[in-house]
Design an enzyme around this catalytic site. Structure first.
Site, PDB file in Angstrom:
ATOM      1  N   THR A  57       0.826  -1.209   0.000  1.00 16.90           N
ATOM      2  CA  THR A  57       0.000   0.000   0.000  1.00 16.90           C
ATOM      3  C   THR A  57       0.857   1.255   0.000  1.00 16.90           C
ATOM      4  O   THR A  57       0.686   2.148  -0.833  1.00 16.90           O
ATOM      5  CB  THR A  57      -0.935  -0.009   1.216  1.00 16.90           C
ATOM      6  N   VAL A  58       1.802   1.322   0.922  1.00 18.16           N
ATOM      7  CA  VAL A  58       2.630   2.532   1.048  1.00 18.16           C
ATOM      8  C   VAL A  58       3.724   2.553  -0.018  1.00 18.16           C
ATOM      9  O   VAL A  58       3.898   3.549  -0.726  1.00 18.16           O
ATOM     10  CB  VAL A  58       3.250   2.615   2.456  1.00 18.16           C
ATOM     11  N   LYS A  83       2.841   5.353  18.698  1.00 19.08           N
ATOM     12  CA  LYS A  83       2.918   6.719  18.205  1.00 19.08           C
ATOM     13  C   LYS A  83       3.079   7.715  19.345  1.00 19.08           C
ATOM     14  O   LYS A  83       3.792   8.728  19.216  1.00 19.08           O
ATOM     15  CB  LYS A  83       1.684   7.038  17.372  1.00 19.08           C
ATOM     16  N   GLY A 113      -4.327   5.078   4.986  1.00 17.66           N
ATOM     17  CA  GLY A 113      -4.508   4.949   3.551  1.00 17.66           C
ATOM     18  C   GLY A 113      -3.220   5.183   2.794  1.00 17.66           C
ATOM     19  O   GLY A 113      -2.236   5.712   3.315  1.00 17.66           O
TER      20      GLY A 113
END
Length: 604
Positions: free
Chosen positions: A265-266, A446, A543
């Protein structure tokens, strides 16, 4: 005083050649958002559109009403502004597109060559306060009766400078397909002419007007407004203003050789974005698990390898790690750093566990390790924390996982929990195994990176208290929250003398909480400083495109550093011998100046 955090960027038709090149404008806007600027993006029509519309008008009527022609021509800028807004949205950069009527941009004079006289600064500032980026069609305005007028050929330059003056912006940059203002045409035969590092308004007015609209320069001179002229991702644009004139070397981008570790995806998104910048980046190796697997976008077969260590040590200037997980990513990054490559990664799990040691290894080798995409996707959380931490950060409240925020938003709309998770996976927001997202461990990692960036150490991710998102937990929390409150998975970091405290909790927020309105895969962070002030950041957090945009922003930052390292300081123009008409000692040459290349000799 000028607003130091406001920049006006103008993108001409010479840069916006087609819809694909709008991605370059996205990169440039995001570059300045990452540094904390609010951005007004003024756009021209895509290359050739204005001429096509003008031909259409003339084919209909040779002596058409100028106001009708102006109304037709305005469609080019309105079209490109809307497209840029959509591309910014895809990249996860919040933006608002405002028409000339929305900002009440009023102009007087001929319908095809009007002059702006007023604008509603409050409408622009209110929009900037809400999302940080405003896109405005250049070239187009209205007269006092509401009719559409245009500002003359190249009028987007004038729109940008007028708005910069009206809003007291600290900077206004005209982004063109040239790297600055030259003493003469650099593409002509003979010795390469000198390039201005600084130029006077009169120097710009001495050009033929094809790159900078003369009306715009005259406006800037009359308001004593300095502005910049340069190319995409520029580090040293020509500054045009009061002078004195100075010369500097041409700005030539460095082409960085890249290795991609992972093409999912990335990695696939990064590759597609890099294809639009072949002068700046060359991918020389791509590590994948299965070389024969079909991919979108298609990867060049000669570049593919299933040996991740070989790709990491192939001699690339930069290695982009997009494998995910701790191993083999950690080993590959160590090999890349020892081999002399910079590293860019979005791997928060790896960084939370091994980040300090990898950063130390990079520093010991004189390399850089960039990981902006590891937190918030295209929401520039780490960048802002790094910049404002010296002022003292008291706390951070944030929605840091796009998957959980998307799932909770879908459940609020009535979707069953499991269906919401599957939809998140189908749309590329969640991994095939979403447990790390739903458990809160991803957000906890994170938080550790945020704390470390703020200068706070000793916060291991496994010690962050997390609420697990399960169907039963969400159902119980919804029942307790009632209809007036909104469920969100809130990550909190509190910093004080007693040490950092962190948690990821399923929380019922009041409707007026800034995090309550953050829906779907969006991320947001509220950073509170010790002086009581706070900043709110928003953007897409999951995304392909938001994450890829942040990775590419790190790569463009490395490209700028490389280009800046090759430059020498500007030189003051030497005095010429007196006696020739128009000459005086120490004054700039009075000859006609040109900018860029002959291929760029067109209006923008």
């Amino acid at each position: 005083m000028p607003d130091a955090r406001l920049i006006v960027l103008k993108f001409g038709g010479s840069v916006l050649r087609d819809e694909t090149t709008l991605r370059l404008a996205v990169h440039e806007v995001y570059r300045w958002r990452r540094t904390g600027h609010r951005v007004i993006a003024v756009v021209s029509a895509l290359a050739g559109q204005t001429d096509a519309l003008l031909r259409q008008a003339r084919n209909i009527c040779d002596s058409a009403d100028p106001a009708a022609v102006a109304a037709l021509l305005s469609n080019g800028e309105l079209h490109s502004a809307a497209l840029l807004g959509l591309h910014l949205d895809r990249a996860g950069v919040p933006a608002r597109v405002l028409t000339p009527s929305a900002i009440r941009l009023i102009a007087t004079g001929p319908a095809l060559d009007a002059d702006p006289v007023s604008a509603d600064a409050r409408a622009l500032l209110d929009a900037l306060a809400r999302c940080g980026v405003v896109v405005v069609p250049g070239f187009v305005a209205q007269d006092s009766s509401g009719r559409t007028v245009v500002l003359g050929r190249g009028g987007s330059d004038l729109t940008a400078l007028f708005l910069a003056h009206a809003l007291n912006a600290h900077r206004c940059r005209l982004v063109k397909d040239v790297d600055g203002l030259y003493e003469s045409d650099p593409s002509a035969p003979g010795a390469t002419p000198a390039r201005f590092a600084r130029a006077r308004w009169d120097d710009a007015l001495a050009t033929d007007g094809s790159i900078i609209q003369h009306k715009a320069v005259a406006f800037a001179r009359s308001r004593r407004l300095s502005f910049e002229l340069g190319g995409f991702n520029s580090v040293a644009p020509t500054r045009i203003g009061v002078g004195p004139a100075q010369f500097g070397p041409p700005e030539r981008p460095t082409c960085l050789r890249l290795a991609l570790l992972g093409f999912g995806t990335v990695g696939g998104g990064v590759f597609e974005l890099l294809r639009e910048m072949p002068v700046r980046f060359e991918v020389i190796s791509i590590a994948v698990r299965e070389c024969s697997k079909p991919r979108a976008p298609a990867a060049p077969e000669p570049l593919l390898t299933n040996d991740v260590i070989a790709a990491a040590t192939c001699g690339a200037d930069v290695v982009v790690e997009a494998i995910g997980g701790v191993e083999p990513a950690r080993t590959a990054i160590e090999h890349a750093l020892r081999a002399g490559s910079h590293v860019v990664t979005a791997n928060k799990a790896l960084l939370a566990e091994h980040g300090p040691r990898l950063v130390e290894l990079a520093a010991s080798r004189g390399r850089r390790m960039r990981y902006s995409a590891a937190v918030g996707g295209s929401t520039p959380v780490l960048e802002r924390v790094a910049r404002i931490s010296r002022r003292g950060i008291r706390s951070v409240r944030a929605l840091l996982n796009g998957t959980t925020n998307f799932v909770l938003s879908q459940v609020a709309f009535g979707a069953p929990f499991d269906d919401a998770v599957r939809l998140a996976q189908d749309r590329g927001f969640a991994e095939r195994d979403p447990r790390r997202d739903l458990s809160g461990r991803d957000a906890a990692d994170k938080l550790c990176l945020i704390a470390r960036t703020a200068g706070v150490h000793g916060l291991p991710g496994h010690e962050v208290a997390c609420d697990d998102l399960t169907e039963a937990n969400v159902r119980a929390a919804r029942h307790e929250a009632g209809t007036d409150r909104v469920l969100r998975h809130v990550a909190t970091l509190e910093i004080d003398g007693g040490g950092p405290r962190a948690s990821v909790r399923l929380s019922a927020l009041e409707a007026d909480d800034p995090l309550a309105s953050v829906a779907a895969e969006q991320n947001a962070a509220i950073i509170e400083l010790v002086d009581g002030s706070h900043e709110i950041l928003r953007g897409r957090g999951a995304g392909r495109w938001p994450t890829a945009e942040s990775v590419v922003a790190d790569l463009l930052g490395l490209s700028r550093r490389s280009a800046a390292g090759r430059r020498t300081p500007p030189l003051r123009r030497p005095s010429r011998s007196p006696g020739r008409r128009g000459d005086s000692p120490g004054e700039p040459d009075a000859r006609v100046l040109h900018t860029g290349s002959r291929a760029a000799w067109r209006s923008s």
